[in-house]
Design a protein around this motif. Sequence first.
Motif, PDB file in Angstrom:
ATOM      1  N   MET A   1       4.252  -7.660  -0.564  1.00 22.51           N
ATOM      2  CA  MET A   1       3.371  -6.814  -1.386  1.00 22.51           C
ATOM      3  C   MET A   1       3.724  -5.344  -1.197  1.00 22.51           C
ATOM      4  O   MET A   1       4.027  -4.909  -0.094  1.00 22.51           O
ATOM      5  N   ARG A   2       3.632  -4.589  -2.260  1.00 25.52           N
ATOM      6  CA  ARG A   2       3.878  -3.148  -2.192  1.00 25.52           C
ATOM      7  C   ARG A   2       2.617  -2.446  -1.705  1.00 25.52           C
ATOM      8  O   ARG A   2       1.511  -2.730  -2.172  1.00 25.52           O
ATOM      9  N   VAL A   3       2.782  -1.535  -0.758  1.00 28.68           N
ATOM     10  CA  VAL A   3       1.654  -0.838  -0.150  1.00 28.68           C
ATOM     11  C   VAL A   3       0.850  -0.064  -1.192  1.00 28.68           C
ATOM     12  O   VAL A   3      -0.380  -0.111  -1.204  1.00 28.68           O
ATOM     13  N   GLY A   4       1.532   0.629  -2.089  1.00 30.99           N
ATOM     14  CA  GLY A   4       0.847   1.419  -3.103  1.00 30.99           C
ATOM     15  C   GLY A   4      -0.053   0.571  -3.986  1.00 30.99           C
ATOM     16  O   GLY A   4      -1.175   0.958  -4.323  1.00 30.99           O
ATOM     17  N   ALA A   5       0.417  -0.606  -4.387  1.00 31.23           N
ATOM     18  CA  ALA A   5      -0.385  -1.488  -5.237  1.00 31.23           C
ATOM     19  C   ALA A   5      -1.636  -1.959  -4.506  1.00 31.23           C
ATOM     20  O   ALA A   5      -2.724  -2.016  -5.088  1.00 31.23           O
ATOM     21  N   LEU A   6      -1.492  -2.282  -3.235  1.00 32.73           N
ATOM     22  CA  LEU A   6      -2.656  -2.722  -2.454  1.00 32.73           C
ATOM     23  C   LEU A   6      -3.671  -1.605  -2.302  1.00 32.73           C
ATOM     24  O   LEU A   6      -4.875  -1.829  -2.429  1.00 32.73           O
ATOM     25  N   LEU A   7      -3.200  -0.393  -2.038  1.00 35.56           N
ATOM     26  CA  LEU A   7      -4.129   0.728  -1.861  1.00 35.56           C
ATOM     27  C   LEU A   7      -4.840   1.072  -3.170  1.00 35.56           C
ATOM     28  O   LEU A   7      -6.039   1.356  -3.175  1.00 35.56           O
TER      29      LEU A   7
ATOM     30  N   VAL B   1       4.808  -4.193   2.501  1.00 33.95           N
ATOM     31  CA  VAL B   1       4.010  -4.313   3.722  1.00 33.95           C
ATOM     32  C   VAL B   1       4.864  -4.828   4.874  1.00 33.95           C
ATOM     33  O   VAL B   1       4.728  -4.381   6.011  1.00 33.95           O
ATOM     34  N   GLY B   2       5.775  -5.731   4.609  1.00 36.96           N
ATOM     35  CA  GLY B   2       6.642  -6.282   5.644  1.00 36.96           C
ATOM     36  C   GLY B   2       7.635  -5.285   6.210  1.00 36.96           C
ATOM     37  O   GLY B   2       8.231  -5.519   7.260  1.00 36.96           O
ATOM     38  N   GLN B   3       7.828  -4.163   5.537  1.00 33.70           N
ATOM     39  CA  GLN B   3       8.751  -3.140   6.010  1.00 33.70           C
ATOM     40  C   GLN B   3       8.084  -2.130   6.934  1.00 33.70           C
ATOM     41  O   GLN B   3       8.762  -1.306   7.524  1.00 33.70           O
ATOM     42  N   LEU B   4       6.764  -2.182   7.042  1.00 37.95           N
ATOM     43  CA  LEU B   4       6.056  -1.224   7.898  1.00 37.95           C
ATOM     44  C   LEU B   4       6.314  -1.530   9.366  1.00 37.95           C
ATOM     45  O   LEU B   4       6.278  -2.685   9.783  1.00 37.95           O
ATOM     46  N   ASP B   5       6.558  -0.475  10.139  1.00 35.05           N
ATOM     47  CA  ASP B   5       6.645  -0.680  11.580  1.00 35.05           C
ATOM     48  C   ASP B   5       5.253  -0.468  12.178  1.00 35.05           C
ATOM     49  O   ASP B   5       4.294  -0.146  11.475  1.00 35.05           O
ATOM     50  N   ALA B   6       5.129  -0.668  13.469  1.00 29.34           N
ATOM     51  CA  ALA B   6       3.821  -0.596  14.125  1.00 29.34           C
ATOM     52  C   ALA B   6       3.179   0.782  13.989  1.00 29.34           C
ATOM     53  O   ALA B   6       1.969   0.896  13.765  1.00 29.34           O
ATOM     54  N   VAL B   7       3.973   1.836  14.070  1.00 28.22           N
ATOM     55  CA  VAL B   7       3.435   3.193  13.977  1.00 28.22           C
ATOM     56  C   VAL B   7       2.916   3.459  12.564  1.00 28.22           C
ATOM     57  O   VAL B   7       1.824   3.989  12.380  1.00 28.22           O
ATOM     58  N   GLN B   8       3.695   3.089  11.558  1.00 29.94           N
ATOM     59  CA  GLN B   8       3.274   3.300  10.173  1.00 29.94           C
ATOM     60  C   GLN B   8       1.999   2.509   9.858  1.00 29.94           C
ATOM     61  O   GLN B   8       1.087   3.018   9.215  1.00 29.94           O
ATOM     62  N   ARG B   9       1.951   1.257  10.332  1.00 26.82           N
ATOM     63  CA  ARG B   9       0.762   0.434  10.121  1.00 26.82           C
ATOM     64  C   ARG B   9      -0.450   1.062  10.789  1.00 26.82           C
ATOM     65  O   ARG B   9      -1.545   1.100  10.228  1.00 26.82           O
ATOM     66  N   SER B  10      -0.264   1.600  11.983  1.00 23.74           N
ATOM     67  CA  SER B  10      -1.347   2.234  12.722  1.00 23.74           C
ATOM     68  C   SER B  10      -1.855   3.479  11.999  1.00 23.74           C
ATOM     69  O   SER B  10      -3.067   3.680  11.855  1.00 23.74           O
ATOM     70  N   ILE B  11      -0.940   4.315  11.550  1.00 20.64           N
ATOM     71  CA  ILE B  11      -1.323   5.535  10.834  1.00 20.64           C
ATOM     72  C   ILE B  11      -2.067   5.175   9.548  1.00 20.64           C
ATOM     73  O   ILE B  11      -3.099   5.769   9.227  1.00 20.64           O
TER      74      ILE B  11
END
Length: 138
Positions: free
Chosen positions: A70-76, A102-112
């Motif tokens: 899934m694309r992050v922008g579409a979900l938001l 979403v699968g391309q996010l690393d832990a820091v990006q997901r946290s932010i």
Amino acid sequence: MTWRRSAHQAEAAGDPRLEASARPAGGNAVPETDPHEAELMLAAVSTEGLPALVRVLLAAREGDPSAAGMRVGALLRALPETSWFTAHDLVSLAGISETTMVGQLDAVQRSILTRNLGRNPQLARAEGASAPERTPGS
């Protein structure tokens, strides 16, 4: 959740998204989600709000190929009370683009991203978590 398929079901169906060649060691190549599954996830996020979005993020982290694609922008943008500008600001703060999967996010990006979602006053109002009203004399 109707949109989640177990890894066993995907393997039994010969899902190429689970093959090792589909994900290089860097984890940057994530296949796009099936359009029907994408619609189900977006519908869940648009009706349930943040809890559904968190479920998608967690499912992607656990290896669900549908959620990861899934694309992050579409979900938001699917979140209630979220404008294009709010979605754009959220992804910019996380250092990603709206087309990032979403699968391309690393832990820091997901946290932010999740931290900023929790701090967004528009989303808090949409979830019914607004501050209690003050009465005169209190």
